[in-house]
Design a protein around this motif. Structure first.
Motif, PDB file in Angstrom:
ATOM      1  N   ASN A   1     109.849  66.744  23.044  1.00  0.00           N
ATOM      2  CA  ASN A   1     111.210  66.284  21.832  1.00  0.00           C
ATOM      3  C   ASN A   1     111.754  67.691  21.179  1.00  0.00           C
ATOM      4  O   ASN A   1     110.431  68.460  20.880  1.00  0.00           O
ATOM      5  N   ASN A   2     112.464  68.054  21.057  1.00  0.00           N
ATOM      6  CA  ASN A   2     113.171  68.925  21.123  1.00  0.00           C
ATOM      7  C   ASN A   2     112.738  69.333  19.571  1.00  0.00           C
ATOM      8  O   ASN A   2     113.055  70.307  18.453  1.00  0.00           O
ATOM      9  N   ASN A   3     112.899  68.215  18.376  1.00  0.00           N
ATOM     10  CA  ASN A   3     112.630  68.534  17.365  1.00  0.00           C
ATOM     11  C   ASN A   3     110.847  68.696  16.968  1.00  0.00           C
ATOM     12  O   ASN A   3     110.795  68.848  15.855  1.00  0.00           O
ATOM     13  N   ASP A   4     109.866  68.541  18.340  1.00  0.00           N
ATOM     14  CA  ASP A   4     108.201  68.565  18.217  1.00  0.00           C
ATOM     15  C   ASP A   4     108.120  70.662  18.502  1.00  0.00           C
ATOM     16  O   ASP A   4     108.682  70.155  19.520  1.00  0.00           O
ATOM     17  N   PRO A   5     108.457  70.827  17.411  1.00  0.00           N
ATOM     18  CA  PRO A   5     107.769  72.637  17.761  1.00  0.00           C
ATOM     19  C   PRO A   5     106.028  72.819  18.038  1.00  0.00           C
ATOM     20  O   PRO A   5     106.310  73.498  19.452  1.00  0.00           O
ATOM     21  N   ASP A   6     105.316  71.446  18.331  1.00  0.00           N
ATOM     22  CA  ASP A   6     103.765  71.997  18.625  1.00  0.00           C
ATOM     23  C   ASP A   6     103.956  71.821  20.369  1.00  0.00           C
ATOM     24  O   ASP A   6     103.772  72.669  20.530  1.00  0.00           O
ATOM     25  N   GLU A   7     104.380  70.504  20.507  1.00  0.00           N
ATOM     26  CA  GLU A   7     104.603  70.325  21.902  1.00  0.00           C
ATOM     27  C   GLU A   7     105.440  71.861  22.511  1.00  0.00           C
ATOM     28  O   GLU A   7     105.187  71.740  23.760  1.00  0.00           O
ATOM     29  N   ILE A   8     106.809  72.210  22.210  1.00  0.00           N
ATOM     30  CA  ILE A   8     106.825  73.023  22.901  1.00  0.00           C
ATOM     31  C   ILE A   8     105.881  74.166  23.113  1.00  0.00           C
ATOM     32  O   ILE A   8     106.110  74.350  24.190  1.00  0.00           O
ATOM     33  N   VAL A   9     105.737  74.453  21.925  1.00  0.00           N
ATOM     34  CA  VAL A   9     104.396  75.887  21.789  1.00  0.00           C
ATOM     35  C   VAL A   9     103.444  75.534  23.160  1.00  0.00           C
ATOM     36  O   VAL A   9     102.767  76.731  23.748  1.00  0.00           O
ATOM     37  N   VAL A  10     102.728  74.187  22.898  1.00  0.00           N
ATOM     38  CA  VAL A  10     101.906  73.986  24.217  1.00  0.00           C
ATOM     39  C   VAL A  10     102.312  73.839  25.276  1.00  0.00           C
ATOM     40  O   VAL A  10     101.752  74.478  26.446  1.00  0.00           O
TER      41      VAL A  10
ATOM     42  N   LEU B   1     100.078  71.376  40.358  1.00  0.00           N
ATOM     43  CA  LEU B   1      99.819  70.586  40.116  1.00  0.00           C
ATOM     44  C   LEU B   1      98.890  70.607  38.693  1.00  0.00           C
ATOM     45  O   LEU B   1      99.000  69.729  37.611  1.00  0.00           O
ATOM     46  N   LYS B   2      98.250  71.356  38.563  1.00  0.00           N
ATOM     47  CA  LYS B   2      97.317  71.651  37.187  1.00  0.00           C
ATOM     48  C   LYS B   2      97.899  72.005  36.249  1.00  0.00           C
ATOM     49  O   LYS B   2      98.176  71.522  35.165  1.00  0.00           O
ATOM     50  N   PHE B   3      99.286  73.099  36.113  1.00  0.00           N
ATOM     51  CA  PHE B   3     100.498  72.953  35.141  1.00  0.00           C
ATOM     52  C   PHE B   3     100.245  71.341  34.349  1.00  0.00           C
ATOM     53  O   PHE B   3     100.476  71.176  32.941  1.00  0.00           O
ATOM     54  N   TYR B   4     101.156  70.751  35.775  1.00  0.00           N
ATOM     55  CA  TYR B   4     101.732  69.174  35.439  1.00  0.00           C
ATOM     56  C   TYR B   4      99.996  68.516  34.701  1.00  0.00           C
ATOM     57  O   TYR B   4     100.257  67.573  33.476  1.00  0.00           O
ATOM     58  N   ILE B   5      99.290  68.831  34.833  1.00  0.00           N
ATOM     59  CA  ILE B   5      98.165  67.618  34.431  1.00  0.00           C
ATOM     60  C   ILE B   5      97.568  68.206  33.340  1.00  0.00           C
ATOM     61  O   ILE B   5      97.559  67.077  32.281  1.00  0.00           O
ATOM     62  N   LEU B   6      97.443  69.292  32.531  1.00  0.00           N
ATOM     63  CA  LEU B   6      96.491  69.976  31.470  1.00  0.00           C
ATOM     64  C   LEU B   6      98.235  69.682  30.468  1.00  0.00           C
ATOM     65  O   LEU B   6      97.847  69.884  29.666  1.00  0.00           O
ATOM     66  N   GLU B   7      99.515  70.178  31.187  1.00  0.00           N
ATOM     67  CA  GLU B   7     100.252  69.435  30.000  1.00  0.00           C
ATOM     68  C   GLU B   7     100.211  68.336  29.208  1.00  0.00           C
ATOM     69  O   GLU B   7     100.202  67.535  28.410  1.00  0.00           O
ATOM     70  N   LEU B   8     100.111  67.385  30.531  1.00  0.00           N
ATOM     71  CA  LEU B   8     100.458  65.787  30.218  1.00  0.00           C
ATOM     72  C   LEU B   8      98.970  65.361  29.451  1.00  0.00           C
ATOM     73  O   LEU B   8      98.536  64.526  28.399  1.00  0.00           O
ATOM     74  N   LEU B   9      97.714  66.226  28.930  1.00  0.00           N
ATOM     75  CA  LEU B   9      96.543  65.477  28.532  1.00  0.00           C
ATOM     76  C   LEU B   9      96.616  66.154  27.544  1.00  0.00           C
ATOM     77  O   LEU B   9      96.826  65.701  26.031  1.00  0.00           O
ATOM     78  N   LEU B  10      97.110  67.735  27.272  1.00  0.00           N
ATOM     79  CA  LEU B  10      97.295  68.242  25.931  1.00  0.00           C
ATOM     80  C   LEU B  10      98.445  67.643  25.090  1.00  0.00           C
ATOM     81  O   LEU B  10      97.898  67.229  23.136  1.00  0.00           O
ATOM     82  N   THR B  11      99.150  67.496  25.484  1.00  0.00           N
ATOM     83  CA  THR B  11     100.218  66.597  24.765  1.00  0.00           C
ATOM     84  C   THR B  11      99.971  65.049  24.386  1.00  0.00           C
ATOM     85  O   THR B  11     100.443  64.843  23.749  1.00  0.00           O
ATOM     86  N   SER B  12      98.956  64.761  25.258  1.00  0.00           N
ATOM     87  CA  SER B  12      99.303  62.875  25.141  1.00  0.00           C
ATOM     88  C   SER B  12      98.444  63.324  23.931  1.00  0.00           C
ATOM     89  O   SER B  12      97.757  62.201  22.406  1.00  0.00           O
ATOM     90  N   LEU B  13      97.581  64.061  23.478  1.00  0.00           N
ATOM     91  CA  LEU B  13      96.393  64.239  22.742  1.00  0.00           C
ATOM     92  C   LEU B  13      97.219  64.067  21.005  1.00  0.00           C
ATOM     93  O   LEU B  13      96.061  63.550  20.633  1.00  0.00           O
TER      94      LEU B  13
ATOM     95  N   ILE C   1      91.368  60.674  26.383  1.00  0.00           N
ATOM     96  CA  ILE C   1      91.383  62.113  26.925  1.00  0.00           C
ATOM     97  C   ILE C   1      91.318  62.630  26.621  1.00  0.00           C
ATOM     98  O   ILE C   1      90.928  63.775  27.179  1.00  0.00           O
ATOM     99  N   LEU C   2      89.929  62.811  25.124  1.00  0.00           N
ATOM    100  CA  LEU C   2      89.108  63.897  24.890  1.00  0.00           C
ATOM    101  C   LEU C   2      88.649  64.145  26.368  1.00  0.00           C
ATOM    102  O   LEU C   2      87.434  65.072  26.579  1.00  0.00           O
ATOM    103  N   HIS C   3      87.698  62.455  26.155  1.00  0.00           N
ATOM    104  CA  HIS C   3      86.519  63.477  27.765  1.00  0.00           C
ATOM    105  C   HIS C   3      87.678  64.304  29.563  1.00  0.00           C
ATOM    106  O   HIS C   3      86.569  64.956  29.864  1.00  0.00           O
ATOM    107  N   LEU C   4      88.522  63.592  29.753  1.00  0.00           N
ATOM    108  CA  LEU C   4      89.044  63.832  30.637  1.00  0.00           C
ATOM    109  C   LEU C   4      89.525  65.468  30.209  1.00  0.00           C
ATOM    110  O   LEU C   4      89.518  66.022  31.338  1.00  0.00           O
TER     111      LEU C   4
END
Length: 1358
Positions: free
Chosen positions: A527-536, A565-577, A589-592
């Protein structure tokens, strides 16, 4: 005479000798039929029809009644009732038929009835002469109308339903008497009338008969199908031509959904019966139970016919892909249920099933190739249909779900054919990029990557593409009928099986165009309006771009490696958090994240710091559920073990996290978010996590700001004063003290004494008589947690134990135990030399009812040892007795020699080498809730030198030898200068550095100048004192300057300090130490309680030393080839795999049980030499491995190996089972027979270096008496685990980091299994026990009980 459509189907041929009255006028037929039926129904005279010829003639007339128009349904009803009476009431049958029982005439009689019944199902329209008046007996003189026509049609339909019931009952009751020909007639009649009504009709506006037929078909469809299928199976017909006709007709009815529902119910019932016949009495059903539309019927059919009918019924339908969309879904659902019936064999009621039955079932389950041979062509074609209507999409998704379940089932005999595997992968690649299919695929592939499917891990990129459409947010326009939380959970579970694969296949290149559909969806998710997601997103991109650069994979022309693929996996984990809202999914998600960091931390610098910061920010938002916050703290605690990488890559990570914890705790203590009564468990866990990060690496030692913030936070927790529900009798003194303090703090006093806090008094009465006197549970818990944190902060930080990369202490407490030996010797000597003064070399004091301090005098005079042989540390033969080591062992050594004592520090030996020059010394032994510690403290004389005489220190013969008297001493030793003359010449540059600790409420303390009101008597008195003080200060400064001037003008010399003038008959070093520590001051004496040495005291101290300082965990480890093995084969296998041995080494380092000083559980060197062991600052873990246990020697009591193993594992809460055959996993708890509340199964995936984790929480236990919830077991008196494990089973994510179904790699397996074992043990203890049973709480409570037991009125001087 029967329905014309039956002859058109060529089922039956018309007899030209029948249907005699068909050409008679309607009026004649009505009168004739009416009179005959009325007469026969009322006369009940069987002799009216005395011959079969008479019967046939009458039946010709009665049969015509079923062909009358709608308006004459009354006559038709009489015909139906008459035939029904003849069928089911033999006494009312014509005499000719009764006499023909068992002869062909009887069979012909029944066949004729069935023929005539079929005429009723011919659709008919109302009479065209609507103005005529009906002259039927049932409707005399009433004109027809539209309403009456509708009523007549409905009556016709009801009559048809009644006839179907008659036919069904005839099959049930008369079926055994039917000949094969009669059964054929009945089946053909029912098949014909069903096909007549249910076949697809083209309805035209000008054909009312077809409209009527359609109305009848809609109302009669369910009844017709139900009767047809029941009679068809009940007849046990095996004629292939009949089944072929049935199949041909049935496929003409599949445009009706009810036909597919009936087929589903019938095939499922036959499948369940086949399963029972093939796989034993614990599977399937004992009858063919058809259940559809609320109608149930049970058929007891012969075994051989069940097999035949099942095969024919399964293939009764044609390719489902040719069906309309609605029925397409129904057909595929039926196929799915058939397959599921075979896939679930042996998986239901496992704990109640005999083991032999389970094994035989597993071995004979149809493999995937067999199922695909039956349905594969239909399913693969269904996955490729391109129809866009919603029904077709749902059917396509259903086909994907069936295929995924087939390929996820482990194969017992042979692998899937390559043809099937190829088609499956091709379908998955397309389905993972299709909105309608993706949810079903994810829901059914959570175990796909744990199978031995050839090449399955090559479709990991496609799953990443699909998961990115679900996590962290749904792709735009994505719609699904599956609940969103369930769908996201499925995506998370699939992620847990693929996130370790990129490192495992780092040398493998991704195929071209693997990311089709990834970026167009992935870019829209941020989301372009969510700076946290962009920073992560950017931080992760930087992390892995640096890794790619290091690996040299930044060539644009090169193919992308699997590690991309590691980039996409870590991105979806941290952003999903950050985006997830479900509490359960957040914990998952925290377990993963926990496991992913452990997997990738060695390959990605900075990973831990980024993840810690993300979790820290999420926790500090304060909008997480408490259970999620608690587990977030657990994840951060696990990351303490990765501090080596944190220190290397993110040096400020630990500091920022500790400060964040400090702010978090302060906010909670301020009463926010419901107060401590609600948040106390969060504060407890936060204190624990903060202390772990503080103590790791000793990084905080030089950080003053962080030091002060931590001390302030801990002090704030300690200063909590819970409200006591005090009774006047037990706390009257406290009330009087409060009154006294109020009187003493009157404002007219110039120097009022400081009000004493009553916290100490409250602490002293915390557990008096075993009862908790605090009124507020939350405040008590927080206070205890803060006190434990302070004790750890003081005792561990920078002092003890030693710490290194590969070192873990087997004992936090000192091994020094000679204080108790000397105390025992002192008691013995006092009895032997009664009346003679015995030097007291050991003394004990209790400080604040929290710390037990023991002082051991270091003898300096021979008279002290006159009454006994007291060894001194200076003697070579006794040096080992006074060692205070840090017992350590390294996991890198193949076999640890045990826990050796550390040698005496060389500086200490040098100091003791010259007794004449050494001052008084004492060994201090301190026992508190965190452990037992010891130091050696001695008095030394420190030379006083100024800057002016530094250049003369080598030439002056009168100067003190600095090597002897100016040594670097431990921080707790305090230098004291004693001399015959008081040294008053002090250099202004030499000052006593008194540490000053800023209180957390420093700003609330008023300045002295502002205490008194200006102009008051107190204010004037204060100013007078202030002036006198200033005058005295100026006078002393002038005198000091004069003395310094005289000193510089005189000759410099140094005098050697005079000898000691201490009392030679009694040790006094402990008094000097206590005095210098301020313990003997008047304000502190009430905090100090002397303990009289007695046998009871010594015994209590020994008991205290036996209490563990840390939580102790024991776990069982087994190697199991298959669940079919018996217990004796499990504990004594012929061979053990090399991978299992490596796994054991990764759980902990081997220690020698004979020399090991740490936790041993019930292991003994009699039958066990070594065992895997692990320890850190908070926990000790020992693993009970049957393969490291041997039978005792011949001169020892003879016990069987199995009894030894069962005895040492009786207290284990967690069992780790390495299992080669995962299919029989559920047998293991019963085979092992322990009261284990959680099983962690490790299944090695063949030749991959990957391991599938399965976690089982059994509700039923197998040791002693197996009972229900809350029942007690016989023999050992332990409460059944069922109630507690039921609670845990409801919340399987309460421990981790491993979760059920996860796949991990070899290099992290041991660490993750060990951490999960510790976490599970702790969670279960929290469920079943209170915090008072924790190690530190037990030691704390024991010390408090000693306080109440030994407190006396003796003063310090006494």
């Amino acid at each position: 005479m029967f329905l014309k459509w039956i002859s058109q189907l060529k089922l039956l041929d018309h007899n030209p000798d029948t249907n005699v009255l068909a050409k008679f006028p309607l009026s004649v037929r009505k009168i004739l039929i009416s009179e005959i039926t009325q007469t026969l129904l009322t006369a009940h005279d069987p002799n009216l029809l005395s011959s079969t010829t008479h019967v046939k003639w009458v039946m010709e007339a009665i049969g015509q009644g079923f062909a009358l128009p709608l308006e004459e349904m009354g006559i038709t009803s009489n015909s139906k009732e008459l035939y029904s009476q003849w069928l089911f009431e033999p006494n009312f049958r014509p005499a000719a038929i009764r006499d023909a029982t068992g002869r062909p005439e009887e069979q012909e009689f029944w066949q004729t009835i069935f023929h005539h019944y079929s005429l009723l199902f011919q659709p008919r329209t109302p009479s065209s002469n609507t103005s005529s008046v009906s002259s039927t007996p049932t409707t005399p003189g009433f004109p027809t109308s539209i309403n009456q026509t509708s009523s007549n049609l409905q009556r016709h339909i009801e009559l048809c339903k009644g006839v179907l019931i008659v036919l069904t009952m005839a099959g049930r009751t008369l079926g055994p008497q039917f000949s094969e020909e009669t059964w054929l007639v009945l089946l053909k009649v029912v098949l014909g009338i069903t096909d007549c009504l249910l076949r697809e009709l083209v309805i035209s506006e000008g054909n009312p008969e077809k409209k009527t037929a359609n109305i009848m078909a809609d109302d009669l469809c369910e009844h017709l199908l139900r009767v047809l299928f029941e009679l068809w199976l009940r007849s046990k017909i095996r004629r292939v031509e009949m089944w072929d006709i049935f199949k041909k007709c049935f496929n003409q009815w599949t445009h009706r959904q009810q036909s597919l529902l009936q087929w589903n119910a019938t095939t499922l019932a036959l499948t369940q019966r086949v399963v029972r016949l093939l796989y034993g009495r614990k599977e399937g059903a004992d009858m063919v139970n058809i259940s559809v539309g609320g109608y149930n019927v049970g058929l007891d059919l012969p075994t051989d016919f069940v097999y035949f009918a099942w095969y024919r019924m399964v293939y009764l339908i044609n390719n489902p892909c040719t069906l309309p969309s609605t029925n397409f879904i129904s057909a595929l659902s039926g196929i799915g249920r058939i397959i599921e019936s075979f896939q679930t064999i042996g998986q239901t009621n496992v704990q109640k099933t005999a083991q032999k039955d389970i094994e035989s079932s597993f071995m004979s389950i149809p493999d995937g190739n067999t199922i695909l041979n039956m349905f594969g062509s239909w399913l693969f074609q269904a996955c490729s249909i391109n129809r866009t209507d919603s029904g077709a999409k749902q059917g396509r998704a259903e086909a994907y779900g069936i295929l995924c379940r087939i390929f996820c089932l482990p194969q017992r005999r042979e692998k899937f054919l390559r043809n099937y595997v190829t088609q499956f992968y091709r379908a998955l690649i397309e389905g993972l990029r299709t909105d309608s299919c993706l949810p079903v695929i994810l829901m059914n592939t959570t175990s796909l990557f744990a199978t031995e499917l050839e090449g399955v891990r090559m479709i990991v990129p496609d799953f990443v593409v699909g998961i990115k459409m679900i996590l962290p947010k749904l792709a735009p326009g994505f719609e699904t009928d599956i609940p969103l939380d369930d769908l996201r959970l499925a995506a998370i579970r699939v992620t847990s099986t693929i996130m370790c694969l990129p490192n495992h296949f780092e040398k493998v290149s991704l195929r071209t165009n693997w990311n089709v559909g990834l970026h167009q969806n992935g870019d829209k998710l941020v989301n372009n309006n969510d700076p946290d997601e962009i920073v992560v997103n950017e931080l992760i991109r930087v992390l892995y771009s640096e890794e790619d650069n290091r690996d040299g994979t930044n060539d644009k022309n090169s193919t992308e490696p699997f590690t991309t693929l590691k980039f996409y996996i870590l991105e979806l984990l941290l952003t999903s958090l950050k985006t997830e809202r479900s509490s359960y999914n957040l914990r998952y998600i925290l377990h993963l994240i926990n496991v992913y960091v452990v997997e990738d931390v060695a390959f990605c610098p900075g990973l831990v710091g980024l993840v810690v910061k993300s979790i820290q920010e999420k926790v500090l938002t304060m909008n997480l559920p408490s259970d999620v916050t608690l587990y977030a703290f657990d994840v951060l605690k696990d990351f303490v073990g990765l501090y080596e990488y944190v220190q290397r890559d993110s040096k400020n990570c630990a500091r920022e996290l500790v400060l964040a914890f400090s702010r978090y705790i302060d906010m909670m203590l301020s009463g926010g978010y419901g107060g401590l009564s609600v948040t106390y468990h969060l504060v407890e866990r936060a204190y624990d996590c903060m202390m772990r990060w503080i103590l790791v690496g000793q990084w905080i030692v030089g950080d003053r700001d962080c030091h002060e913030a931590v001390i302030a936070t801990i002090s704030r927790g300690i200063s909590i004063n819970p409200n006591n529900e005090e009774d006047s009798s037990s706390h009257s003194n406290s009330a009087n003290d409060k009154k006294k303090n109020r009187r003493d703090t009157a404002p007219n006093k110039l120097f009022a004494p400081r009000t004493k806090n009553t916290v100490t008094h409250s602490e002293n009465t915390l557990h008096h008589n075993g009862q908790n006197r605090y009124g507020k549970k939350g405040e008590v818990a927080v206070k205890i947690a803060a006190e434990i944190a302070m004790a750890q902060f003081v005792n561990y930080l920078g002092n003890f134990p030693a710490w290194g990369d590969n070192i873990g202490p087997s004992r936090i407490s000192t091994l020094f135990n000679d204080d108790l030996e000397l105390a025992k010797k002192q008691l013995t000597d006092s009895r032997e030399f009664d009346g003679i003064s015995i030097p007291e070399l050991v003394r004990y004091f209790l400080i604040d009812s929290r710390v037990l301090v023991g002082f051991v005098e270091m003898p300096k005079h021979l008279s002290w040892a006159a009454c006994g042989d007291v060894r001194t540390p200076g003697s070579p033969e006794s040096s080992d007795a006074y060692t205070t080591p840090t017992a350590t062992e390294t996991p890198t050594s193949p076999v640890s020699p045990g826990t050796p004592k550390a040698s005496m520090p060389q500086s200490y030996l040098r100091e003791q080498s010259n007794e004449e020059e050494s001052g008084p010394s004492v060994i201090i032994v301190m026992r508190d809730s965190t452990g037992k510690y010891s130091w050696t403290s001695r008095m030394v004389y420190k030379s006083h030198q100024t800057d002016d005489d530094n250049d003369q220190k080598n030439s002056s013969s009168s100067m003190i030898d600095k090597d002897k008297y100016d040594k670097k001493l431990p921080s707790l030793r305090r230098a004291v200068t004693t001399s015959h003359k008081l040294q008053t010449y002090q250099d202004n540059n030499i000052r006593s550095n008194i540490p000053r600790i800023v209180s957390f409420n420093e700003y609330q303390i008023p300045k002295v100048d502002k205490i008194f009101e200006e102009g008051s008597d107190s204010w004037r008195a204060y100013n007078v004192v202030k002036k006198l003080t200033q005058r005295q200060k100026e006078t002393e400064e002038r005198l000091l300057e004069e003395k310094q001037r005289l000193k510089r003008s005189q000759q410099k010399y140094k005098a050697i300090p005079a000898g000691s003038n201490t009392n030679l008959t009694s040790p006094q070093a402990f008094r000097l130490f206590m005095s210098q520590m301020g313990l003997l001051s008047l304000e502190n004496r009430n905090r100090l309680i002397p303990l009289q040495i007695s046998e009871k005291l010594v015994n209590d101290l020994e008991k205290l030393d036996q209490l563990y300082e840390r939580d102790c965990v024991s776990a069982s480890v087994y190697y199991v080839r298959s669940g079919a093995e018996e217990y004796n084969h499990i504990i004594n296998p012929p061979t053990i795999s090399e991978d299992f041995e490596k796994f054991l080494n990764s759980l902990g380092w081997p220690v020698s049980i004979n020399t090991h000083s740490g936790f041993k559980a019930k292991l003994s060197p009699v039958f066990c030499k070594t065992a895997p062991y692990f320890a850190d600052r908070t926990v000790e873990v020992i693993f009970n491995v049957p393969y490291l246990i041997h039978a005792p020697s011949l001169d020892s009591p003879i016990e069987s190996l199995s009894s030894i193993i069962k005895n040492i594992t009786v207290d284990d809460l967690v069992c780790i089972a390495w299992i080669e055959d995962i299919a029989s996993m559920h047998n293991i708890p019963q085979k092992i027979g322990q009261s284990i509340f959680i099983y962690i199964f490790v299944h090695p995936l063949q030749s991959t270096g990957l391991y599938w984790i399965k976690i089982v929480i059994p509700i039923i236990t197998y040791q002693g008496i197996t009972g229900g919830l809350g029942e007690k077991k016989g023999g050992k008196g332990r409460v059944s685990w069922s109630a507690d494990t039921a609670k845990l089973a409801e919340n399987p994510l309460s421990f981790g980091p491993l979760v059920d179904g996860m796949i991990v790699s070899r290099h992290t397996l041991g660490l993750l299994v060990r951490n999960t074992t510790i976490s599970a043990h702790e969670v279960y203890k929290n469920l079943t026990e209170t915090h008072n049973n924790r190690s530190y709480a037990m030691r704390r409570q024991f010390i408090e009980e000693m306080h109440h037991r030994y407190k006396s009125s003796l003063s310090i001087s006494e």
